[in-house]
Design a protein around this motif. Structure first.
Motif, short mmCIF file in Angstrom:
data_model
loop_
_atom_site.label_atom_id
_atom_site.label_comp_id
_atom_site.label_asym_id
_atom_site.label_seq_id
_atom_site.Cartn_x
_atom_site.Cartn_y
_atom_site.Cartn_z
N SER A 209 0.86 -1.20 0.16
CA SER A 209 -0.17 -0.15 -0.09
C SER A 209 0.91 1.12 -0.03
N ASP A 210 2.30 1.10 0.29
CA ASP A 210 3.10 2.27 0.26
C ASP A 210 3.11 2.88 -1.22
N ASP B 167 0.60 2.97 -3.30
CA ASP B 167 -0.86 3.40 -3.83
C ASP B 167 -1.07 4.73 -4.38
N ASP B 168 -0.52 5.66 -3.63
CA ASP B 168 -0.64 7.22 -4.13
C ASP B 168 0.79 7.48 -4.71
N SER B 169 1.52 6.69 -5.22
CA SER B 169 2.90 7.13 -5.97
C SER B 169 2.88 6.79 -7.13
N ASP B 170 3.43 7.47 -8.06
CA ASP B 170 3.66 7.48 -9.56
C ASP B 170 4.51 6.33 -9.84
N SER C 61 5.83 2.14 -9.42
CA SER C 61 5.45 0.79 -9.00
C SER C 61 6.47 0.11 -7.97
N SER D 3 12.00 10.82 -7.24
CA SER D 3 10.92 9.83 -7.16
C SER D 3 11.29 8.86 -6.02
N ARG E 1 11.50 9.93 -2.44
CA ARG E 1 10.06 10.39 -1.89
C ARG E 1 9.40 9.00 -1.33
N VAL E 2 9.33 7.98 -2.36
CA VAL E 2 8.77 6.87 -1.72
C VAL E 2 9.59 5.98 -0.61
#
Length: 146
Positions: free
Chosen positions: A27-28, A30-33, A35, A105, A108-109
């Motif tokens: 789920s980490d 889910d709101d990310s661009d 995969s 990116s 951030r994730v």
């Protein structure tokens, strides 16, 4: 000699724990661009010197086939997360490098994902975490004899 029943119980426990933790941590993204597979590629690449890794090393760290990794890397190049170039030390090899956008990116994730991992793993003490790491490494390093 290893107790077969205990070995099966340990394997089932390990497998189920891995599956449940993996599902929770998924789920980490889910709101990310990005995969989870792209994250895994960037994890390997950003750990390399100059944010660069050999494509064969990326493939070795992934749980998908070499052709799938190649397609994934090509998509990441097209999306501006990676760049590719021939490996000067291996004429048949390829180097992949994280771009600034890829590093940004990834970081951030990684911040979100790292916090989730730490929260989930906080059930274990530092000694237990070290033991889990060492036991997992031992299982991965030793190929069973037939």
């Amino acid at each position: 000699m290893t107790d077969r029943r205990l070995a099966v119980e340990a394997w089932e426990s390990l497998f189920r724990a891995q599956h449940e933790v993996f599902d929770e941590l998924r789920s980490d993204f889910d709101d990310s661009d990005m995969s989870q597979a792209e994250y895994d590629v960037l994890l390997t690449v950003t750990r390399g010197d100059d944010m660069t890794a050999r494509l064969r090393d990326v493939t070795a760290n992934m749980l998908i086939s070499q052709p799938s990794v190649s397609r994934l890397v090509d998509r990441m190049v097209a999306n501006g997360l990676l760049s590719k170039c021939p490996d000067p030390e291996d004429g048949r090899g390829t180097l992949v490098r994280a771009t600034e956008a890829g590093v940004s990116s990834f970081r951030r994730v990684a911040s979100i994902h790292g916090a989730s991992i730490a929260r989930r793993m906080s059930l274990l003490s530092n000694d237990e975490l070290a033991q889990l790491r060492d036991l997992s490494s031992k299982l991965r390093a030793q190929r069973p004899r037939s």
